[in-house]
Design an enzyme around this catalytic site. Structure first.
Site, PDB file in Angstrom:
ATOM      1  N   LYS A   1       0.839  -1.206   0.000  1.00 42.11           N
ATOM      2  CA  LYS A   1       0.000   0.000   0.000  1.00 42.11           C
ATOM      3  C   LYS A   1       0.879   1.263   0.000  1.00 42.11           C
ATOM      4  O   LYS A   1       2.057   1.204   0.409  1.00 42.11           O
ATOM      5  CB  LYS A   1      -0.929  -0.007   1.217  1.00 42.11           C
ATOM      6  CG  LYS A   1      -0.228   0.055   2.557  1.00 42.11           C
ATOM      7  CD  LYS A   1      -1.200  -0.204   3.706  1.00 42.11           C
ATOM      8  CE  LYS A   1      -0.471  -0.165   5.024  1.00 42.11           C
ATOM      9  NZ  LYS A   1      -1.241  -0.756   6.129  1.00 42.11           N
TER      10      LYS A   1
ATOM     11  N   TYR B   1      17.338  29.654   5.493  1.00 42.19           N
ATOM     12  CA  TYR B   1      16.260  30.439   6.111  1.00 42.19           C
ATOM     13  C   TYR B   1      16.537  30.713   7.584  1.00 42.19           C
ATOM     14  O   TYR B   1      16.912  29.812   8.325  1.00 42.19           O
ATOM     15  CB  TYR B   1      14.926  29.698   5.987  1.00 42.19           C
ATOM     16  CG  TYR B   1      14.330  29.783   4.608  1.00 42.19           C
ATOM     17  CD1 TYR B   1      13.893  31.004   4.085  1.00 42.19           C
ATOM     18  CD2 TYR B   1      14.221  28.651   3.816  1.00 42.19           C
ATOM     19  CE1 TYR B   1      13.358  31.081   2.809  1.00 42.19           C
ATOM     20  CE2 TYR B   1      13.679  28.706   2.546  1.00 42.19           C
ATOM     21  CZ  TYR B   1      13.251  29.928   2.047  1.00 42.19           C
ATOM     22  OH  TYR B   1      12.726  30.005   0.797  1.00 42.19           O
TER      23      TYR B   1
HETATM   24  C1  LIG Z   1      -0.481  -1.838   6.788  1.00 39.44           C
HETATM   25  C2  LIG Z   1      -1.110  -3.109   7.202  1.00 39.44           C
HETATM   26  C3  LIG Z   1      -0.335  -4.262   7.415  1.00 39.44           C
HETATM   27  C4  LIG Z   1       1.180  -4.251   7.398  1.00 39.44           C
HETATM   28  O1  LIG Z   1       1.677  -3.830   8.634  1.00 39.44           O
HETATM   29  P1  LIG Z   1       3.275  -3.791   8.903  1.00 39.44           P
HETATM   30  O2  LIG Z   1       3.371  -3.363  10.307  1.00 39.44           O
HETATM   31  O3  LIG Z   1       3.843  -2.774   7.960  1.00 39.44           O
HETATM   32  O4  LIG Z   1       3.781  -5.158   8.634  1.00 39.44           O
HETATM   33  C5  LIG Z   1      -1.003  -5.458   7.675  1.00 39.44           C
HETATM   34  N1  LIG Z   1      -2.347  -5.509   7.744  1.00 39.44           N
HETATM   35  C6  LIG Z   1      -3.124  -4.416   7.585  1.00 39.44           C
HETATM   36  C7  LIG Z   1      -4.595  -4.547   7.694  1.00 39.44           C
HETATM   37  C8  LIG Z   1      -2.533  -3.189   7.313  1.00 39.44           C
HETATM   38  O5  LIG Z   1      -3.306  -2.096   7.170  1.00 39.44           O
END
Ligand SMILES: *Cc1c(COP(=O)(O)O)cnc(C)c1O
Length: 329
Positions: free
Chosen positions: A33, A246
């Site tokens: 994702k 800055y």
């Molecule tokens: C993002 C997510 C994961 C992965 O989690 P990590 O801590 O990055 O391994 C797994 N399951 C769901 C439902 C998620 O939203």
């Protein structure tokens, strides 16, 4: 131009470590994702396939479409239920009315995180509604809220998950349905535990080489996959006491050469607290002592995260998708 390298050897090393813990690459679903946590969705999908991974998890259908060709199963965490491709996660009872015939549904169950998912006592009626709409229950999942914390909370939540699985098995037996795929573990859960009773785990941060668990859980041999490089825009020789950037907060302690590099906070480079940087991060540049043609600005995202009072996920995921990603052996 600035660029990001993706180290294939390190990526495969992490996938190997997790596959071994789980027993097989078939039990590892890679979480891609948000542009693969900033690493580049398509590139990471391609490499995952090359390694032999068959399942991926993404946020929405747009992400799923981009990587369709690389996986047998793609699970969409927050779907709009408009497509029959992909495996769609049902996050609430209200979403039942969106389900269409022949869709593949994964029912998310709230076992204590209280973020998304149906309640345990709704399982039976939700199963019934899905069957009625002509869709198929392909999976049942949950998510743990404290897998990366030093506490017994994970074990408490796993108990709830056991109850869910028993209920589902019972429903399927009575309705003469095939058992769905069960999945619950994220990276931290996989790293912490020595045995798995689910069909697969969903690993994100660990495939990219990080975890956020306390040191008392021991060392895990994960290797960071991403490095961020900036290219020099210009150099100048400045006198002791000159003030750079800055607000002029970067003050030279002696006569020095100062160079500017083409990474700034518009690229997602967090603004605060960088050692070695001279003064504040600008929108499109940073200044450093010296005059190398390029500099490595992120090697270990966790160091930067700590300095910014945040987590590795946050540093990685913000890196702008327009920075070119290059696969390196
Ligand atoms: C993002 C997510 C994961 C992965 O989690 P990590 O801590 O990055 O391994 C797994 N399951 C769901 C439902 C998620 O939203």
């Amino acid at each position: 131009m600035s660029y990001i390298t993706i180290n294939k050897v390190n990526f495969f090393h992490n996938l190997e470590l997790l596959s071994k813990k789980l027993g097989s690459p078939d039990k590892l679903a890679v979480v891609l994702k948000d542009n693969s946590y900033g690493h580049d969705l398509t590139l990471i999908a391609k490499l995952s396939k090359e390694f032999g991974i068959k399942k991926a998890v993404v946020k929405n259908e747009e992400e799923a479409k981009e990587i369709e060709e690389f996986f047998e199963t793609i699970i969409v965490l927050n779907p709009n239920f408009k497509t029959k491709n992909f495996s769609l996660v049902l996050n609430s009872k209200e979403q039942l009315k969106k389900i269409k015939p022949s869709q593949k549904i994964h029912i998310k169950v709230d076992t204590g995180m209280h973020r998304n998912g149906i309640m345990i006592n709704e399982l039976k009626s939700v199963f019934k509604s899905i069957m009625k709409s002509g869709a198929k229950v392909e999976g049942v999942l949950t998510h743990f809220r404290s897998a990366d914390e030093l506490s017994s909370e994970l074990f408490w939540q796993e108990k709830q998950w056991s109850e869910v699985k028993n209920k589902v098995k019972d429903i399927c037996k009575k309705q003469n349905l095939p058992l769905p795929l069960f999945h619950s573990a994220n990276s931290a859960t996989v790293l912490r535990k020595n045995s798995y009773h689910d069909d697969f785990a969903r690993c994100g941060i660990a495939i990219y080489g990080y975890h956020e668990m306390p040191e008392s859980y021991g060392e895990f041999d994960l290797k960071p996959v991403l490095k961020l490089y900036g290219e020099k825009i210009s150099s100048r020789e400045l006198k002791k006491g000159s003030r750079v950037g800055y607000g002029g907060v970067g003050i030279l302690e002696k006569d020095s050469i100062v160079s500017t590099y083409d990474i700034g906070y518009s690229d997602g480079f967090l603004r605060n607290l960088y050692p070695n940087l001279l003064g504040k991060v600008s929108m499109d540049s940073v200044s450093l002592l010296g005059n190398s043609d390029e500099v490595c600005l992120i090697n270990d995202a966790k160091e930067l995260a700590k300095l910014n009072n945040t987590i590795s996920y946050d540093v990685l995921v913000k890196l702008h998708p327009n920075i070119p990603r290059i696969s390196k052996l």
